[in-house]
Motif scaffolding. Sequence first.
Motif, PDB file in Angstrom:
ATOM      1  N   PRO A  42      24.223   6.566  -7.966  1.00  0.00           N
ATOM      2  CA  PRO A  42      23.491   5.315  -8.244  1.00  0.00           C
ATOM      3  C   PRO A  42      24.390   4.116  -8.556  1.00  0.00           C
ATOM      4  O   PRO A  42      24.082   3.001  -8.149  1.00  0.00           O
ATOM      5  CB  PRO A  42      22.614   5.672  -9.442  1.00  0.00           C
ATOM      6  CG  PRO A  42      22.420   7.142  -9.327  1.00  0.00           C
ATOM      7  CD  PRO A  42      23.700   7.687  -8.741  1.00  0.00           C
ATOM      8  N   ILE A  43      25.507   4.325  -9.252  1.00  0.00           N
ATOM      9  CA  ILE A  43      26.389   3.200  -9.586  1.00  0.00           C
ATOM     10  C   ILE A  43      26.992   2.588  -8.318  1.00  0.00           C
ATOM     11  O   ILE A  43      27.134   1.377  -8.204  1.00  0.00           O
ATOM     12  CB  ILE A  43      27.492   3.613 -10.596  1.00  0.00           C
ATOM     13  CG1 ILE A  43      28.249   2.374 -11.086  1.00  0.00           C
ATOM     14  CG2 ILE A  43      28.472   4.593 -10.001  1.00  0.00           C
ATOM     15  CD1 ILE A  43      27.558   1.662 -12.187  1.00  0.00           C
ATOM     16  N   GLN A  44      27.304   3.432  -7.336  1.00  0.00           N
ATOM     17  CA  GLN A  44      27.847   2.919  -6.080  1.00  0.00           C
ATOM     18  C   GLN A  44      26.771   2.175  -5.295  1.00  0.00           C
ATOM     19  O   GLN A  44      27.050   1.135  -4.691  1.00  0.00           O
ATOM     20  CB  GLN A  44      28.436   4.050  -5.244  1.00  0.00           C
ATOM     21  CG  GLN A  44      29.787   4.539  -5.775  1.00  0.00           C
ATOM     22  CD  GLN A  44      30.278   5.713  -4.974  1.00  0.00           C
ATOM     23  OE1 GLN A  44      29.934   6.845  -5.287  1.00  0.00           O
ATOM     24  NE2 GLN A  44      31.057   5.440  -3.951  1.00  0.00           N
ATOM     25  N   VAL A  45      25.569   2.697  -5.292  1.00  0.00           N
ATOM     26  CA  VAL A  45      24.462   2.023  -4.607  1.00  0.00           C
ATOM     27  C   VAL A  45      24.226   0.658  -5.251  1.00  0.00           C
ATOM     28  O   VAL A  45      24.091  -0.359  -4.554  1.00  0.00           O
ATOM     29  CB  VAL A  45      23.177   2.882  -4.642  1.00  0.00           C
ATOM     30  CG1 VAL A  45      21.984   2.092  -4.109  1.00  0.00           C
ATOM     31  CG2 VAL A  45      23.373   4.168  -3.854  1.00  0.00           C
ATOM     32  N   ALA A  46      24.193   0.639  -6.582  1.00  0.00           N
ATOM     33  CA  ALA A  46      23.974  -0.629  -7.295  1.00  0.00           C
ATOM     34  C   ALA A  46      25.094  -1.625  -6.983  1.00  0.00           C
ATOM     35  O   ALA A  46      24.822  -2.811  -6.739  1.00  0.00           O
ATOM     36  CB  ALA A  46      23.880  -0.374  -8.797  1.00  0.00           C
ATOM     37  N   ALA A  47      26.327  -1.170  -6.982  1.00  0.00           N
ATOM     38  CA  ALA A  47      27.460  -2.053  -6.672  1.00  0.00           C
ATOM     39  C   ALA A  47      27.340  -2.598  -5.256  1.00  0.00           C
ATOM     40  O   ALA A  47      27.544  -3.793  -5.018  1.00  0.00           O
ATOM     41  CB  ALA A  47      28.779  -1.302  -6.851  1.00  0.00           C
ATOM     42  N   TRP A  66      32.418  -8.103   6.675  1.00  0.00           N
ATOM     43  CA  TRP A  66      32.462  -8.047   5.210  1.00  0.00           C
ATOM     44  C   TRP A  66      31.629  -6.884   4.683  1.00  0.00           C
ATOM     45  O   TRP A  66      32.050  -6.180   3.767  1.00  0.00           O
ATOM     46  CB  TRP A  66      31.917  -9.348   4.615  1.00  0.00           C
ATOM     47  CG  TRP A  66      32.844 -10.524   4.660  1.00  0.00           C
ATOM     48  CD1 TRP A  66      34.164 -10.541   5.031  1.00  0.00           C
ATOM     49  CD2 TRP A  66      32.516 -11.859   4.311  1.00  0.00           C
ATOM     50  NE1 TRP A  66      34.654 -11.807   4.936  1.00  0.00           N
ATOM     51  CE2 TRP A  66      33.669 -12.640   4.496  1.00  0.00           C
ATOM     52  CE3 TRP A  66      31.347 -12.470   3.872  1.00  0.00           C
ATOM     53  CZ2 TRP A  66      33.692 -14.004   4.241  1.00  0.00           C
ATOM     54  CZ3 TRP A  66      31.378 -13.835   3.617  1.00  0.00           C
ATOM     55  CH2 TRP A  66      32.537 -14.584   3.794  1.00  0.00           C
ATOM     56  N   GLU A  67      30.452  -6.682   5.245  1.00  0.00           N
ATOM     57  CA  GLU A  67      29.579  -5.593   4.797  1.00  0.00           C
ATOM     58  C   GLU A  67      30.232  -4.229   5.045  1.00  0.00           C
ATOM     59  O   GLU A  67      30.170  -3.343   4.198  1.00  0.00           O
ATOM     60  CB  GLU A  67      28.223  -5.661   5.505  1.00  0.00           C
ATOM     61  CG  GLU A  67      27.293  -6.695   4.923  1.00  0.00           C
ATOM     62  CD  GLU A  67      26.817  -6.339   3.529  1.00  0.00           C
ATOM     63  OE1 GLU A  67      26.183  -5.284   3.345  1.00  0.00           O
ATOM     64  OE2 GLU A  67      27.087  -7.128   2.614  1.00  0.00           O
ATOM     65  N   VAL A 112      25.695 -10.996  -2.945  1.00  0.00           N
ATOM     66  CA  VAL A 112      26.686 -12.079  -3.015  1.00  0.00           C
ATOM     67  C   VAL A 112      27.131 -12.477  -1.604  1.00  0.00           C
ATOM     68  O   VAL A 112      27.213 -13.665  -1.277  1.00  0.00           O
ATOM     69  CB  VAL A 112      27.899 -11.670  -3.886  1.00  0.00           C
ATOM     70  CG1 VAL A 112      29.020 -12.698  -3.787  1.00  0.00           C
ATOM     71  CG2 VAL A 112      27.469 -11.462  -5.334  1.00  0.00           C
ATOM     72  N   LEU A 113      27.419 -11.485  -0.759  1.00  0.00           N
ATOM     73  CA  LEU A 113      27.852 -11.776   0.615  1.00  0.00           C
ATOM     74  C   LEU A 113      26.757 -12.471   1.418  1.00  0.00           C
ATOM     75  O   LEU A 113      27.039 -13.381   2.210  1.00  0.00           O
ATOM     76  CB  LEU A 113      28.299 -10.495   1.316  1.00  0.00           C
ATOM     77  CG  LEU A 113      29.565  -9.842   0.760  1.00  0.00           C
ATOM     78  CD1 LEU A 113      29.857  -8.541   1.502  1.00  0.00           C
ATOM     79  CD2 LEU A 113      30.746 -10.790   0.830  1.00  0.00           C
ATOM     80  N   ILE A 114      25.515 -12.067   1.205  1.00  0.00           N
ATOM     81  CA  ILE A 114      24.391 -12.732   1.888  1.00  0.00           C
ATOM     82  C   ILE A 114      24.308 -14.187   1.439  1.00  0.00           C
ATOM     83  O   ILE A 114      24.152 -15.099   2.263  1.00  0.00           O
ATOM     84  CB  ILE A 114      23.065 -11.987   1.630  1.00  0.00           C
ATOM     85  CG1 ILE A 114      23.072 -10.648   2.360  1.00  0.00           C
ATOM     86  CG2 ILE A 114      21.857 -12.846   2.039  1.00  0.00           C
ATOM     87  CD1 ILE A 114      21.957  -9.709   1.952  1.00  0.00           C
TER      88      ILE A 114
END
Length: 189
Positions: free
Chosen positions: A8-13, A43-44, A20-22
């Motif tokens: 979950p922490i990776q998904v949230a990050a 970037w994604e 931010v990129l959007i």
Amino acid sequence: MNKTHWPPIQVAAFVLLSGVLIFLSRNSLRDKAAHGFTRFFAWEAILALLVWNAPVWHDDMFSVRQIASWSLLFTSPVFAILGLRALKTAGTTTELRQDKTLYAFEKTGHLVTTGIFARIRHPMYAALILLAWGAYLKGVTPWTTGLVVFASFSMWVTARRDEAECRDFFGEAYVEYMKSTKRFIPYII
């Protein structure tokens, strides 16, 4: 690394940083022909590589793969800093470039051919490619291989679109400049 899902922490990050990129790419995402449109997807992919490989970032620190990874990761900001410095000192911003998809530092009215731009046309894109491959080498899997190939291809398309925009704005001077420089790596490619 044998991973089947993101914690979950990776998904949230990933979701937060994608937001931010959007936001940063919002103008480019409205224009599919802009170089910033394909840059967003690079970037994604790079973000996904960084997030996916975060748990193995420091595994086996002195392996050849990790040393190669760190070399690319430390070289990446050098290209970006040298490129931004050259744009700031030699690439005066102009009001003639009203394209809303361009960032302020991209709206140069003078063709920059000094500093790192004397050798390569796209030092910031080269920095992103180095970042992508450095992150990739942290954890090589079929998934990360696909991501790094996609990121690299997206940067190549971005560079080609950027070159077309520069040819339109700078004309024959840019065409001549292209003949004397490489796209990403001095003397090579």
